[in-house]
Design a protein around this motif. Sequence first.
Motif, PDB file in Angstrom:
ATOM      1  N   ARG A 105       7.498 -39.711  26.444  1.00  0.00           N
ATOM      2  CA  ARG A 105       6.201 -40.073  25.859  1.00  0.00           C
ATOM      3  C   ARG A 105       5.246 -38.886  25.862  1.00  0.00           C
ATOM      4  N   GLY A 112       4.050 -34.908  18.128  1.00  0.00           N
ATOM      5  CA  GLY A 112       3.641 -35.690  16.972  1.00  0.00           C
ATOM      6  C   GLY A 112       2.660 -34.990  16.046  1.00  0.00           C
ATOM      7  N   SER A 117       9.385 -35.269  15.736  1.00  0.00           N
ATOM      8  CA  SER A 117       9.765 -36.438  16.521  1.00  0.00           C
ATOM      9  C   SER A 117      10.845 -36.047  17.530  1.00  0.00           C
ATOM     10  N   LYS A 138      14.422 -48.148  23.043  1.00  0.00           N
ATOM     11  CA  LYS A 138      13.553 -49.315  23.207  1.00  0.00           C
ATOM     12  C   LYS A 138      12.533 -49.093  24.318  1.00  0.00           C
ATOM     13  N   GLY A 141       9.875 -46.317  22.893  1.00  0.00           N
ATOM     14  CA  GLY A 141       9.058 -46.848  21.809  1.00  0.00           C
ATOM     15  C   GLY A 141       8.884 -45.861  20.670  1.00  0.00           C
ATOM     16  N   GLN A 142       7.763 -45.908  20.016  1.00  0.00           N
ATOM     17  CA  GLN A 142       7.519 -45.136  18.797  1.00  0.00           C
ATOM     18  C   GLN A 142       7.628 -43.634  19.065  1.00  0.00           C
ATOM     19  N   GLY A 143       8.225 -42.929  18.103  1.00  0.00           N
ATOM     20  CA  GLY A 143       8.319 -41.478  18.204  1.00  0.00           C
ATOM     21  C   GLY A 143       9.658 -40.958  18.655  1.00  0.00           C
TER      22      GLY A 143
END
Length: 235
Positions: A105, A112, A117, A138, A141-143
């Motif tokens: 993260r 980002g 990515s 999962k 998450g995003q990215g």
Amino acid sequence: LDLPQRMHDDLGMRVIDLMTETLPSWEPKYLDDLRSRAEKHGCILTNLKMNQDVDMTSADADERRRSLDVYKRTIDAAARLGCRWVRPAPRGRRPDMELLAAGYRELIDYAGPKGISLLVENNGGMKDDPEAIPTIVKRVGQGIAAGPDTGNWTTDARDEGLKKAFPFAVTCDFKAMQFGPDGDHPQYDLERCFRIGWDAGFRGPWCFEHFNETLDGLWMGFARLRDLLKGWMQT
């Protein structure tokens, strides 16, 4: 620096993945030159695999910080090259998922704004775990997306690992060791690996990793992989 021209002129291919161990220089002038040559010859530099000997899931907080700092400097280089993805390399043991997700993260937040990515690949302690890639995607998450490597699985985990990874994949390391004298690939079934991805709806890029004792042999292997995939895509 000659790779983009050879890729285009000799093989008719244009997608180039890189890894940190194969970049002879990190100087801005060199990176700019490589990107310029890729663009000149119609090639795309897509993914910089971050293969440094660091551990962002170390139990030592100082080592985790050092690792993330190394990766961030590498992301800066990837941005200069015009890459769209980078891939850290969890080493050895099965990673601590909480630390791994936290590290991802932080890198996603850094990469980002640069248009980059993150990818997760089945390496290190994940090679025998078919659930590893979807679990990490999962959890983070995003990215983040998957970049499965067809050759990195243990034999027992390969089919199931690919089936579970390809739905999250944006690129694939289509790995081939040496071909046999009749053009076979004794280590594992390349077509089966392709079919698992194709049936999952994955359409590329298929980035070849291949090994040969000579440069000419390597180039012939790339051409063989190209022709195999072209044929499989038509059937």
